[in-house]
Design a protein around this motif. Sequence first.
Motif, short mmCIF file in Angstrom:
data_model
loop_
_atom_site.label_atom_id
_atom_site.label_comp_id
_atom_site.label_asym_id
_atom_site.label_seq_id
_atom_site.Cartn_x
_atom_site.Cartn_y
_atom_site.Cartn_z
N UNK A 109 0.83 -1.21 -0.03
CA UNK A 109 -0.03 -0.15 0.09
C UNK A 109 0.70 1.44 -0.01
N UNK A 110 2.16 1.23 0.57
CA UNK A 110 2.93 2.30 0.52
C UNK A 110 3.82 2.79 -0.83
N UNK A 111 3.47 1.82 -1.74
CA UNK A 111 4.33 1.76 -3.00
C UNK A 111 4.22 3.19 -3.59
N UNK A 112 5.35 3.77 -3.78
CA UNK A 112 5.26 5.28 -4.32
C UNK A 112 5.18 5.23 -5.80
N UNK A 113 4.21 5.82 -6.50
CA UNK A 113 3.68 5.76 -8.11
C UNK A 113 3.14 7.07 -8.28
N UNK A 114 3.03 7.12 -9.55
CA UNK A 114 2.16 8.36 -9.86
C UNK A 114 0.59 8.19 -9.73
N UNK A 115 0.04 8.96 -9.49
CA UNK A 115 -1.57 8.92 -9.16
C UNK A 115 -2.05 9.32 -10.41
N UNK A 116 -2.52 8.61 -11.21
CA UNK A 116 -3.27 9.05 -12.47
C UNK A 116 -4.45 10.19 -12.31
N UNK A 117 -4.29 11.19 -12.78
CA UNK A 117 -5.63 12.09 -12.59
C UNK A 117 -5.17 13.12 -11.71
N UNK A 118 -4.21 13.03 -11.07
CA UNK A 118 -3.51 14.35 -10.23
C UNK A 118 -2.25 14.57 -10.54
N UNK A 119 -1.38 13.66 -11.32
CA UNK A 119 -0.13 14.20 -11.91
C UNK A 119 0.90 14.03 -10.88
N UNK A 120 0.62 13.42 -9.70
CA UNK A 120 1.56 13.66 -8.33
C UNK A 120 2.10 12.23 -7.97
N UNK A 121 3.38 12.10 -7.47
CA UNK A 121 3.71 11.03 -7.18
C UNK A 121 3.53 10.84 -5.34
N UNK A 122 2.70 9.68 -5.15
CA UNK A 122 2.33 9.28 -3.71
C UNK A 122 2.18 7.92 -3.60
N UNK A 123 1.72 7.57 -2.26
CA UNK A 123 1.52 6.22 -2.09
C UNK A 123 0.22 5.60 -2.87
N UNK A 124 0.37 4.34 -3.23
CA UNK A 124 -0.60 4.11 -4.39
C UNK A 124 -1.94 3.87 -3.53
N UNK A 125 -2.05 3.60 -2.40
CA UNK A 125 -3.37 3.26 -1.64
C UNK A 125 -4.41 4.72 -1.73
N UNK A 126 -3.38 5.86 -1.83
CA UNK A 126 -4.05 7.24 -1.81
C UNK A 126 -4.91 7.32 -3.10
N UNK A 127 -4.76 6.65 -4.19
CA UNK A 127 -5.47 6.74 -5.34
C UNK A 127 -7.13 6.56 -5.15
N UNK A 128 -7.23 5.56 -4.38
CA UNK A 128 -8.67 5.30 -3.85
C UNK A 128 -9.37 6.62 -3.05
N UNK A 129 -8.34 7.11 -2.27
CA UNK A 129 -8.95 8.36 -1.50
C UNK A 129 -9.17 9.43 -2.15
N UNK A 130 -8.50 9.65 -3.41
CA UNK A 130 -8.65 10.64 -4.06
C UNK A 130 -9.75 10.68 -5.22
N UNK A 131 -9.95 9.31 -5.74
CA UNK A 131 -10.73 9.34 -6.80
C UNK A 131 -11.44 7.91 -6.84
N UNK A 132 -11.45 7.16 -5.82
CA UNK A 132 -12.25 5.98 -5.80
C UNK A 132 -11.55 4.99 -6.70
N UNK A 133 -12.64 3.87 -7.19
CA UNK A 133 -12.08 2.75 -7.82
C UNK A 133 -11.49 3.22 -9.09
N UNK A 134 -12.07 3.89 -9.92
CA UNK A 134 -11.54 4.71 -11.16
C UNK A 134 -10.14 5.02 -11.13
N UNK A 135 -9.88 5.96 -10.23
CA UNK A 135 -8.46 6.23 -10.07
C UNK A 135 -7.60 5.22 -9.61
N UNK A 136 -7.95 4.42 -8.81
CA UNK A 136 -7.06 2.99 -8.20
C UNK A 136 -6.79 2.02 -9.65
N UNK A 137 -7.84 2.07 -10.51
CA UNK A 137 -7.72 1.15 -11.47
C UNK A 137 -6.64 1.78 -12.64
#
Length: 309
Positions: A109-137
């Motif tokens: 869950x702490x994997x550092x990746x680009x969060x698609x839709x935000x253009x930022x580097x963050x923990x991969x589990x943050x994608x769900x908090x920012x944009x739900x299932x769609x952003x996670x996928x």
Amino acid sequence: MRADKYKKRKKKRTWLKAVGIILLLLLIGGGVFAYNIYHSMRAAVDTMHKPVKSKNSRAGELNFGKEQPFSVLLLGVDQRKGDVGRSDTMIVMTVNPNKESVEMLSIPRDTRVEIVGRGTQDKINAAYAYGGVKMSMDTVQNFLDIPIDYYIKVNMEGFSEIVDALGGVTVNNNLDFSYGGYHFPKGQIDLNGKKAINYVRMRKQDPRGDFGREERQRAVIQGIIDKGASFSSLTHFSDVFQALGKNIETNLSFDDMVSIQKNYRNARKNIEKFQLQGQGQMINKIYYFVVPESERQKAHDRLKTHLEL
């Protein structure tokens, strides 16, 4: 110390890997349902069905009738009232009926990746908090560079409801301990939903640490499978399907599941599990799990080959 801390907590919710296997068996397992069971199941699946418009990179349309390999993103979400939550468990499953196998990749869950839709580097589990299932996928698809066809989201607290719907489970416990207000003596014990959750959560009192906890997780999952396969569980089918409908969301439709059951049932013969390799690192005073490009590429190659792309 940070790396040690990460090792201690990286399997905090690894029991959901086992839940993922159960969900997979639900999708591709065999079985003949009586008329009323069939319709209860259909109603539950209709409740679970939540389409999502993700940016699927697959070339062409997926056809279950042609037995094409496909992928599923399993999200284990700890949802609380008034809180979107984060996907603390992320597993990519690829199903290949030709090889009669399933690959399961766990992404820390702490994997550092680009969060698609935000253009930022963050923990991969943050994608769900920012944009739900769609952003996670979209984020997982971009990170692994493979198409993510479907998702299954599980509410962690719903695990206990499923156990209760089955009327509880029985396990053989080899360690005497107390946790979460419950005592678990050695020997054969019966667990209701809340007891089951606490039984699989305990780690610190076990001299085997995560290995002991994983063994308890497998025991509970085996108890669920045994209870679900027994004739007596048929009396609980309505409660079971209701619990599934309340705590699981997926973009797989009922017809999709019927096609998968028909064409992919043998894929469960061989389930291979692996995890991304990397190391903990502090970046701007925030802890991340950093995956080297070589390891990301290795995971990409393995899954892409399994998808026959």
